[in-house]
Motif scaffolding. Structure first.
Motif, PDB file in Angstrom:
ATOM      1  N   SER A   1       1.085  -1.375   0.019  1.00 55.31           N
ATOM      2  CA  SER A   1       0.001   0.043   0.040  1.00 55.31           C
ATOM      3  C   SER A   1       0.973   1.233  -0.170  1.00 55.31           C
ATOM      4  O   SER A   1       0.394   2.306  -0.441  1.00 55.31           O
ATOM      5  N   ILE A   2       2.046   1.177   0.514  1.00 62.81           N
ATOM      6  CA  ILE A   2       3.038   2.345   0.621  1.00 62.81           C
ATOM      7  C   ILE A   2       3.464   2.499  -0.829  1.00 62.81           C
ATOM      8  O   ILE A   2       3.669   3.714  -1.216  1.00 62.81           O
ATOM      9  N   LEU A   3       3.712   1.440  -1.667  1.00 69.51           N
ATOM     10  CA  LEU A   3       4.068   1.439  -3.051  1.00 69.51           C
ATOM     11  C   LEU A   3       2.836   2.150  -3.768  1.00 69.51           C
ATOM     12  O   LEU A   3       3.276   3.245  -4.497  1.00 69.51           O
ATOM     13  N   PHE A   4       1.698   1.880  -3.614  1.00 74.14           N
ATOM     14  CA  PHE A   4       0.719   2.317  -4.302  1.00 74.14           C
ATOM     15  C   PHE A   4       0.648   3.883  -3.886  1.00 74.14           C
ATOM     16  O   PHE A   4       0.282   4.653  -4.863  1.00 74.14           O
ATOM     17  N   TRP A   5       0.568   4.121  -2.690  1.00 74.90           N
ATOM     18  CA  TRP A   5       0.596   5.540  -2.314  1.00 74.90           C
ATOM     19  C   TRP A   5       1.539   6.257  -3.110  1.00 74.90           C
ATOM     20  O   TRP A   5       1.550   7.451  -3.312  1.00 74.90           O
ATOM     21  N   GLY A   6       2.775   5.803  -2.961  1.00 74.10           N
ATOM     22  CA  GLY A   6       4.103   6.480  -3.752  1.00 74.10           C
ATOM     23  C   GLY A   6       3.839   6.704  -5.305  1.00 74.10           C
ATOM     24  O   GLY A   6       3.790   7.681  -5.711  1.00 74.10           O
ATOM     25  N   TRP A   7       3.143   5.822  -5.685  1.00 72.21           N
ATOM     26  CA  TRP A   7       2.899   6.095  -7.136  1.00 72.21           C
ATOM     27  C   TRP A   7       1.936   6.970  -7.449  1.00 72.21           C
ATOM     28  O   TRP A   7       1.814   7.894  -8.444  1.00 72.21           O
ATOM     29  N   ILE A   8       0.792   6.994  -6.797  1.00 72.68           N
ATOM     30  CA  ILE A   8      -0.172   8.013  -6.950  1.00 72.68           C
ATOM     31  C   ILE A   8       0.285   9.498  -6.691  1.00 72.68           C
ATOM     32  O   ILE A   8       0.009  10.253  -7.246  1.00 72.68           O
ATOM     33  N   LEU A   9       0.934   9.392  -5.675  1.00 72.87           N
ATOM     34  CA  LEU A   9       1.651  10.849  -5.478  1.00 72.87           C
ATOM     35  C   LEU A   9       2.737  11.379  -6.339  1.00 72.87           C
ATOM     36  O   LEU A   9       2.528  12.462  -6.996  1.00 72.87           O
ATOM     37  N   ALA A  10       3.364  10.223  -6.921  1.00 74.04           N
ATOM     38  CA  ALA A  10       4.253  10.628  -8.312  1.00 74.04           C
ATOM     39  C   ALA A  10       3.312  11.045  -9.463  1.00 74.04           C
ATOM     40  O   ALA A  10       3.859  12.000 -10.060  1.00 74.04           O
ATOM     41  N   GLY A  11       2.136  10.347  -9.457  1.00 71.71           N
ATOM     42  CA  GLY A  11       1.369  10.778 -10.607  1.00 71.71           C
ATOM     43  C   GLY A  11       0.686  12.044 -10.228  1.00 71.71           C
ATOM     44  O   GLY A  11       0.360  13.066 -11.451  1.00 71.71           O
ATOM     45  N   TYR A  12       0.392  12.434  -9.074  1.00 70.91           N
ATOM     46  CA  TYR A  12      -0.267  13.988  -8.698  1.00 70.91           C
ATOM     47  C   TYR A  12       0.865  14.829  -9.096  1.00 70.91           C
ATOM     48  O   TYR A  12       0.816  15.901  -9.677  1.00 70.91           O
ATOM     49  N   ALA A  13       2.190  14.689  -8.653  1.00 72.74           N
ATOM     50  CA  ALA A  13       3.203  15.561  -9.115  1.00 72.74           C
ATOM     51  C   ALA A  13       3.368  15.602 -10.521  1.00 72.74           C
ATOM     52  O   ALA A  13       3.635  16.941 -10.878  1.00 72.74           O
ATOM     53  N   ALA A  14       3.210  14.748 -11.239  1.00 67.40           N
ATOM     54  CA  ALA A  14       3.686  14.746 -12.792  1.00 67.40           C
ATOM     55  C   ALA A  14       2.332  15.524 -13.357  1.00 67.40           C
ATOM     56  O   ALA A  14       2.466  16.561 -14.278  1.00 67.40           O
ATOM     57  N   LEU A  15       1.309  15.096 -12.771  1.00 67.64           N
ATOM     58  CA  LEU A  15      -0.039  15.908 -13.457  1.00 67.64           C
ATOM     59  C   LEU A  15      -0.053  17.551 -13.312  1.00 67.64           C
ATOM     60  O   LEU A  15      -0.323  18.278 -13.941  1.00 67.64           O
ATOM     61  N   PHE A  16       0.479  17.611 -12.034  1.00 64.25           N
ATOM     62  CA  PHE A  16       0.767  19.261 -11.691  1.00 64.25           C
ATOM     63  C   PHE A  16       1.455  19.747 -12.591  1.00 64.25           C
ATOM     64  O   PHE A  16       1.232  20.924 -13.108  1.00 64.25           O
ATOM     65  N   ALA A  17       2.931  19.235 -12.625  1.00 67.00           N
ATOM     66  CA  ALA A  17       3.833  19.829 -13.593  1.00 67.00           C
ATOM     67  C   ALA A  17       3.330  19.859 -15.023  1.00 67.00           C
ATOM     68  O   ALA A  17       3.436  20.852 -15.620  1.00 67.00           O
ATOM     69  N   PHE A  18       2.449  18.999 -15.439  1.00 68.78           N
ATOM     70  CA  PHE A  18       2.077  19.089 -16.901  1.00 68.78           C
ATOM     71  C   PHE A  18       0.897  20.151 -17.090  1.00 68.78           C
ATOM     72  O   PHE A  18       1.102  20.786 -18.040  1.00 68.78           O
ATOM     73  N   THR A  19       0.406  20.456 -15.999  1.00 67.28           N
ATOM     74  CA  THR A  19      -0.888  21.482 -16.226  1.00 67.28           C
ATOM     75  C   THR A  19      -0.104  23.057 -16.349  1.00 67.28           C
ATOM     76  O   THR A  19      -0.662  23.947 -16.549  1.00 67.28           O
ATOM     77  N   ARG A  20       0.874  22.787 -15.749  1.00 69.88           N
ATOM     78  CA  ARG A  20       1.664  24.133 -15.623  1.00 69.88           C
ATOM     79  C   ARG A  20       2.754  24.179 -16.607  1.00 69.88           C
ATOM     80  O   ARG A  20       3.661  25.201 -16.541  1.00 69.88           O
ATOM     81  N   ARG A  21       2.767  23.451 -17.455  1.00 72.44           N
ATOM     82  CA  ARG A  21       4.009  23.196 -18.392  1.00 72.44           C
ATOM     83  C   ARG A  21       4.442  24.529 -19.511  1.00 72.44           C
ATOM     84  O   ARG A  21       5.504  24.943 -19.302  1.00 72.44           O
ATOM     85  N   ARG A  22       3.165  25.285 -19.520  1.00 71.56           N
ATOM     86  CA  ARG A  22       3.570  26.438 -20.620  1.00 71.56           C
ATOM     87  C   ARG A  22       3.794  27.471 -20.156  1.00 71.56           C
ATOM     88  O   ARG A  22       3.846  28.568 -20.638  1.00 71.56           O
ATOM     89  N   GLU A  23       3.794  27.667 -18.860  1.00 69.00           N
ATOM     90  CA  GLU A  23       3.891  28.829 -17.855  1.00 69.00           C
ATOM     91  C   GLU A  23       5.022  29.693 -18.261  1.00 69.00           C
ATOM     92  O   GLU A  23       4.840  30.887 -18.608  1.00 69.00           O
ATOM     93  N   TRP A  24       6.247  29.115 -18.377  1.00 72.79           N
ATOM     94  CA  TRP A  24       7.339  29.901 -18.354  1.00 72.79           C
ATOM     95  C   TRP A  24       7.574  30.355 -19.928  1.00 72.79           C
ATOM     96  O   TRP A  24       8.147  31.446 -20.355  1.00 72.79           O
ATOM     97  N   SER A  25       7.230  29.490 -20.793  1.00 71.79           N
ATOM     98  CA  SER A  25       7.284  29.828 -22.137  1.00 71.79           C
ATOM     99  C   SER A  25       6.497  30.864 -22.686  1.00 71.79           C
ATOM    100  O   SER A  25       6.897  31.735 -23.639  1.00 71.79           O
ATOM    101  N   SER A  26       5.323  30.965 -21.848  1.00 68.29           N
ATOM    102  CA  SER A  26       4.566  32.232 -22.204  1.00 68.29           C
ATOM    103  C   SER A  26       5.148  33.583 -22.130  1.00 68.29           C
ATOM    104  O   SER A  26       4.645  34.388 -22.474  1.00 68.29           O
ATOM    105  N   PHE A  27       6.115  33.420 -20.918  1.00 65.39           N
ATOM    106  CA  PHE A  27       6.574  34.808 -20.647  1.00 65.39           C
ATOM    107  C   PHE A  27       7.846  35.081 -21.437  1.00 65.39           C
ATOM    108  O   PHE A  27       8.729  35.960 -21.036  1.00 65.39           O
ATOM    109  N   ALA A  28       8.145  34.394 -22.549  1.00 66.20           N
ATOM    110  CA  ALA A  28       9.602  34.637 -23.299  1.00 66.20           C
ATOM    111  C   ALA A  28       9.559  35.960 -23.667  1.00 66.20           C
ATOM    112  O   ALA A  28       8.469  36.537 -24.197  1.00 66.20           O
ATOM    113  N   GLY A  29      10.533  36.789 -23.357  1.00 64.76           N
ATOM    114  CA  GLY A  29      10.594  38.244 -23.822  1.00 64.76           C
ATOM    115  C   GLY A  29      10.205  39.130 -22.543  1.00 64.76           C
ATOM    116  O   GLY A  29      10.673  40.372 -22.298  1.00 64.76           O
ATOM    117  N   THR A  30       9.196  38.430 -21.568  1.00 63.94           N
ATOM    118  CA  THR A  30       9.275  39.360 -20.513  1.00 63.94           C
ATOM    119  C   THR A  30      10.083  39.409 -19.367  1.00 63.94           C
ATOM    120  O   THR A  30      10.595  38.196 -19.124  1.00 63.94           O
TER     121      THR A  30
END
Lengths: 225, 722, 197
Positions: free
Chosen positions: B97-126
């Motif tokens: 169950s700790i393995l399962f927990w860890g997998w879900i945690l990594a999943g949330y981390a990756a999903l969060f990073a994914f949803t914010r992936r365009r952030e910096w590139s939009s500010f090119a030039g600023t």
């Protein structure tokens, strides 16, 4: 855990509780005090209700003594003829047994009461309770008997004595304290003044925006992009 | 081989988490931000997720191929266990169950990073040294970093004391199989995952809170996103809890769904504080108030999920769920302690930066209702926590063991539940800031009337108990307010767009999903409350010993004992009793409650047979049977009215939550620049919303609410980052 | 005031953490017996071997009594049985009575159990668990140590095995030597932990 809101700026004196409210005449703000009152009533009702025996499931018609492992093969007893005085007393006895049995933990199955559990020991304890009730023992006496044998742990609701009282009093105290805090927070104060143009945005560090950016943002807020 | 592979995956994830943490903190704490660092942290989360996914896959393969050289498999696997239960035994026991927990945690981390992936590139030039931009842009790497810290803990456990991939040599030929209780019902495949997605999901709002405290700046996008992640995790948690009740009902044989078992309580506590946060967050959105309080709730919810895990894993509280003891308990405690103390220090340090520009203006307002709501939820949390931990307190003081069981919790939960039910009807109707008398009278006329009518009807029908009466009356009250809201909304929509009623309704959900999804959730809660009240009040029970052919009547049902049978299964011996069931005289099928006897000397486990209908359930448990001749059986029959609505209510809640977080399409593509505009704009001036509040009166007519601005939505249209 | 809160808040987290720490240190599986030091409830039960015969606790006043609850369906009882056999052999029947109590089972099964696993000592049948309830029994095996004066001196929950036997025997020996400890007071919390399943 501070739930207090703070108003920015200095020099605001606290006025009386409901002063400075700009209500149109004739309005009666009843609802939140009513909600608080209702909450208090409900909490009181809850405590009173706790003192009375809870409704719970209707009485179970008790099964004859039977065991999972082979018993001396008992015949199923005939159901009593309906309508007799004995039946009514029987039904009352069943109800009382179920209620008293519900006060004890089942030792074999976690989280269930003796009334709910299907384990053999639970059923034998029910039989014991029923017999004692039938002999006229009071539920409190039966409680004491089981506590003597098994310890206080067997009671599902801790007896309200000594340190145990904390578990009953602390929640009530927490709610009272919480209500007091809420009341203090909710006390009406002067409606907020518009933030002056020159003062910095409250959420950003003071030197956040230069005037050009600020103007751009103001235009954006007003909607003419 | 699998052992090594699995362990390598865990190490990979650990590495990813380390990078997330180090790089994320560095990028986030620097005053000017760091685009390279942000990208690296994002990729590190993907990498961690990849590692954990590989680890999960390896473990599943090991389980399904019965590779007993892998330590976890040797402990929970068995050649006799059916494939489905083998597959889900991944989370049946501690390390898995700790393995399962860890997998879900990594999943949330990756999903969060994914949803914010365009952030910096939009500010090119600023120029990113712009202090105005930096706080917002620092948030993302910081959030990633905090998730990384939690990841370090869990992946560290997996790499160390809780290693499921240890090599067992020589590999045994067979294993003991999972706990029999976990093989009785297919719901075991759903309830733990749902619960875990909920628990682990609360890590993200926690990371938001810590990041916000570190940056010293809470802006609208931060709050809006934090709230959305919370709703997602909350939805899973709600369904996990209801699913757990359903499992308990179907498996444990006592006819109930919730026993206030310590670990049930542990799952309930974070749900309570998360619900409180979902409501008080709206006050912060609209008025900028309660910031510190909301941060406390976000952090508290996470701590409560950790506490729940601690109680489950360690031997602190004895319950059906208690897995095992060992060094993991103290490690969890240490982690909780460090997080708690550090968070409190952070809050104390930053609290003075979190002023609110506004105040509560009237005790009769939505703000007050939400504050009262929070009081009730947090008070409830405190009470349940106290009751759960109290035996421990008494043992520490007096050295004696006592129990705090269902009677206590039922007693305290009922009045609180009723008060919350009441608020659920009142809150959405009250306007922000201040309510006036005439408005109130008009809004509450129908709901109060319907509540009274329902209560009077119930009284006339003979119901006398206080709590069910109140529940019914309040349910009528609340449902009427919800219906009113929908009617108002549909009418306004139709006036604006001229669509048909179903079309207008759909529009409501699409354009203003937060509000109307929220109403659907409230409806689900009312249904659940009604189901609990009705099934508990009118439950009836009867137990009898029957011979073949004999019948027993209960309520409108009748059962007839047909025969006793036995069946040999690979992992157990099953004794069953078949009954013919009748309702109002008509045969409705057969039911066979069973007794499962497992080798290994444990107590036999009774599996009830349940026939559900919308009106009531017929619930049969085999209590005893004639071991020699199979001539008679003792059966306990319970009729549970309306309990199916409990599960249905749970599903309605899930659907409502889904509607609330569904990403909506606005007229044009939203860029990161819009995000910044929205966040800084609303931060600069809650004044804007306060001016908009001048139109609050018009809002009550529903016009503005359905157009999609005001009514709790941020100024611009909503969409998750492009 | 603000400064005080700044420190008070983090520090307030410590007591609950300490409580949890305390919780980790104790073994939640053991349950204290409420009957230690109390006079053992008197009983007269039917013998397992001869339904017309009965045995009462009073018959054995003056000797240390080892009261062992067992059942034929109970696997840990099988595990502990050799230990009981050894116990019987090591102590003089005039000093120590070993008495079995058949729990939630029928005499034929109990007799078969004794035949199969060996051992010669009297046993009684506890129909309907009446006696078990008086003794605070919640499962088999459980073994009580009763002093010559009839007080319950010790209760072992779970099997008598290599882990628990030494403690049990030590208690037995002390009863034989001293006679009747704790005549006035209670010996609290005297149950040994049952090993994890």
């Amino acid at each position: 855990m501070s739930g207090a809101t703070r108003h920015g700026g200095a020099g605001r004196r606290r006025k009386g509780p409901w002063a400075h409210r700009r209500d149109p005449p004739g309005s009666r703000p009843l609802v939140t005090p009513a909600a608080l009152f209702a909450t208090a009533v409900l909490v009181l009702a809850g405590s009173l209700d706790a003192a009375l025996p809870s409704p719970g499931p209707t009485p179970r018609q008790a099964a004859p003594q039977d065991s999972a492992t082979p018993p001396p093969d008992t015949a199923a007893p005939a159901t009593p003829s309906p309508g007799s005085v004995a039946d009514r007393r029987d039904a009352e006895l069943d109800a009382l047994t179920a209620e008293v049995a519900g006060r004890f933990r089942c030792l074999v199955c976690r989280g269930q009461s003796v009334a709910e559990s299907s384990s053999q020991l639970a059923r034998e304890m029910q039989r014991e309770i029923r017999e004692r009730l039938g002999h006229g023992e009071t539920p409190e006496h039966i409680e004491a008997f089981f506590v003597d044998s098994y310890g206080e742990w067997i009671l599902l609701r801790p007896p309200a004595r000594g340190v145990n009282l904390l578990v009953y009093l602390l929640p009530a105290a927490a709610f009272v304290v919480g209500l007091a805090i809420v009341g203090w927070v909710v006390r009406a104060r002067r409606p907020s003044e518009p933030i002056p143009e020159s003062s910095p945005a409250p959420d950003l560090p003071d030197d956040a925006l230069d005037p050009e950016d600020r103007a751009w943002l103001e235009r954006a807020i007003r909607g003419d992009r | 081989m699998l052992s090594t592979l699995g362990y390598a995956s865990v190490i990979a994830a650990l590495l990813g988490a380390a990078i997330m943490t180090l790089v994320g903190f560095r990028a986030g704490l620097s005053r000017s931000g760091n685009a390279v660092g942000v990208a690296l942290a994002r990729r590190a989360s993907y990498f961690a997720f990849f590692g954990m996914t590989a680890g999960m896959a390896v473990m599943e393969v090991a389980l399904l191929t019965h590779d007993f050289s892998v330590e976890y498999v040797s402990r929970v696997g068995s050649l006799e266990t059916p494939t489905y239960y083998t597959a889900i035994s991944l989370w049946s026991s501690l390390d898995g169950s700790i393995l399962f927990w860890g997998w879900i945690l990594a999943g949330y981390a990756a999903l969060f990073a994914f949803t914010r992936r365009r952030e910096w590139s939009s500010f090119a030039g600023t120029p990113v040294t712009d202090r105005g931009l930096a706080p917002t842009l620092r948030m993302t790497p910081l959030i990633t970093a905090v998730i990384g810290v939690v990841g370090l803990f869990f992946f560290g456990l997996l790499a160390g004391p809780a290693n499921p991939f240890g090599l067992v040599s020589p590999a045994p030929a067979n294993g003991p199989g999972p706990n029999p209780l976990l093989q009785n019902h297919p719901l075991m495949g759903l309830h733990p995952p749902m619960l875990y997605f909920g628990f682990v999901g609360m890590t993200v709002p926690f990371a938001f809170a810590i990041a916000g405290l570190l940056v010293g700046n809470l802006e609208a996008r931060w709050l809006r996103d934090a709230r959305r992640w919370t709703i997602a995790a909350w939805a899973f948690l709600s369904m996990g809890i209801v699913g757990g009740g359903w499992w308990s009902y179907d498996v444990l044989g006592w006819g109930g769904a919730w026993a206030w078992d310590p670990v049930e309580n542990a799952s309930f506590l974070p749900w309570l504080t998360a619900t409180a946060f979902l409501h008080s967050a709206m006050v912060q959105e609209r008025r900028g108030m309660l910031k510190t309080w909301n941060l406390t709730l976000m952090i508290g919810t996470f701590l409560l999920t950790m506490l729940g895990t601690l109680l489950t894993r360690s031997g602190i509280i004895d319950s059906v769920h208690a897995f095992t003891e060992g060094v993991i308990g103290p490690l969890f405690l240490a982690f909780i302690g460090v997080v708690a103390v550090a968070s409190l220090v952070l809050i104390s340090w930053r609290a003075d930066r979190l002023h609110a520009p506004g105040q509560i203006e009237s005790p009769v307002s939505r703000e007050s209702a939400f504050i009262l709501n929070n009081l009730l939820f947090v008070g409830f949390t405190f009470t349940v926590l106290l009751g759960t931990m109290f035996p421990l307190v008494i043992e520490a003081i007096r050295g004696q063991r006592i129990s705090v069981g269902a009677p206590y919790f039922d007693m305290v939960a009922s009045p609180i539940g009723l008060a919350l039910l009441f608020l659920m009807g009142v809150g959405p109707i009250l306007p922000w800031r201040r309510a006036t008398g005439e408005k109130l009278k008009r809004s509450f006329r129908w709901p109060i009337a319907s509540g009274i009518v329902v209560t009077a009807t119930a009284l006339a029908l003979g119901m006398r108990q206080l709590y069910p009466l109140l529940t019914l009356g309040l349910a009528g009250f609340v449902l009427t307010t919800i219906v009113e809201e929908f009617v108002t909304g549909v009418r306004a929509r139709r006036r604006i767009s001229g669509r048909s009623v179903p079309g207008a309704l759909l529009d409501l959900f699409v354009r203003n999903g937060r509000r109307y999804g929220g109403y659907v959730v409230h409806t689900g809660i009312v249904v659940v409350a009604l189901a609990i009240s009705v099934s508990w009040t009118w439950k009836s029970e009867r137990e009898e010993t029957l011979r073949a052919g004999e019948r027993m009547a209960i309520e409108d049902y009748e059962i007839e004992f047909v025969e006793l049978w036995g069946r040999d299964e690979p992992q157990r011996f099953v004794v069953g009793a078949t009954f013919n069931a009748y309702r109002d005289g008509h045969p409705i099928g057969q039911q066979s409650p069973r007794m499962n006897i497992y080798s290994g000397g444990q107590q036999p486990i009774a599996t009830p047979a349940v026939r559900s209908s919308l009106t009531s359930d017929l619930y049969l448990t085999l209590m005893a049977f004639d071991n020699e001749g199979g001539r008679h059986a003792t059966v306990r029959a319970i009729v549970n009215p309306a309990i199916a609505w409990l599960w249905i209510g749970g599903m309605i809640v899930g659907i409502g939550a889904l509607i609330a977080i569904w990403p909506r399409r606005s007229g044009r593509v939203r860029t990161a620049g819009d995000d910044l505009l929205a966040s800084t704009a609303s931060a600069v001036s809650t004044e804007a919303s306060q001016r908009a509040d001048g139109a609050a009166e018009a809002e009550r007519e529903g016009e503005l609410a359905v157009v999609g601005s005001g009514g709790g939505d941020p100024p611009t249209g909503e969409r998750l980052a492009p | 005031m603000r400064a005080v809160l700044r420190w008070a808040l983090p520090l307030a987290a410590l007591p609950p953490l300490a409580l949890l720490g305390f919780g980790l240190t104790r073994d939640v599986k053991t349950l204290p017996s409420a009957l230690i030091g109390v006079q053992a409830p008197e009983f007269r039960l039917e013998s397992m071997y001869d339904a017309s015969d009965s045995i009462s606790l009073a018959d054995h006043r003056g000797r240390v009594v080892v009261l062992n609850y067992f059942a034929s369906w109970c696997l840990p009882c099988i595990v502990e049985h050799p230990e009981l056999v050894r116990l019987r052999a090591d102590y003089d029947p005039d000093d120590v009575t070993l008495l079995g109590v058949l729990y939630q089972d029928v005499p034929e099964n109990g007799r078969a159990f004794m035949r199969r696993h060996g051992g010669e000592w009297p046993s009684v049948v506890d129909y309907d668990s009446r006696m078990a309830i008086r003794y605070g029994v919640y499962g088999a095996p459980e073994t009580f140590l009763i002093s010559p004066r009839g007080r319950i001196a010790y209760k072992l929950v779970g099997p008598l095995d290599a882990h628990t036997a030494p403690v049990f025997r030590a208690k037995l020996d002390s009863l034989l030597a001293i006679g009747d400890p704790g005549a006035e007071g209670h010996e609290r919390l005297e149950s040994a932990p049952s090993p994890p399943p």
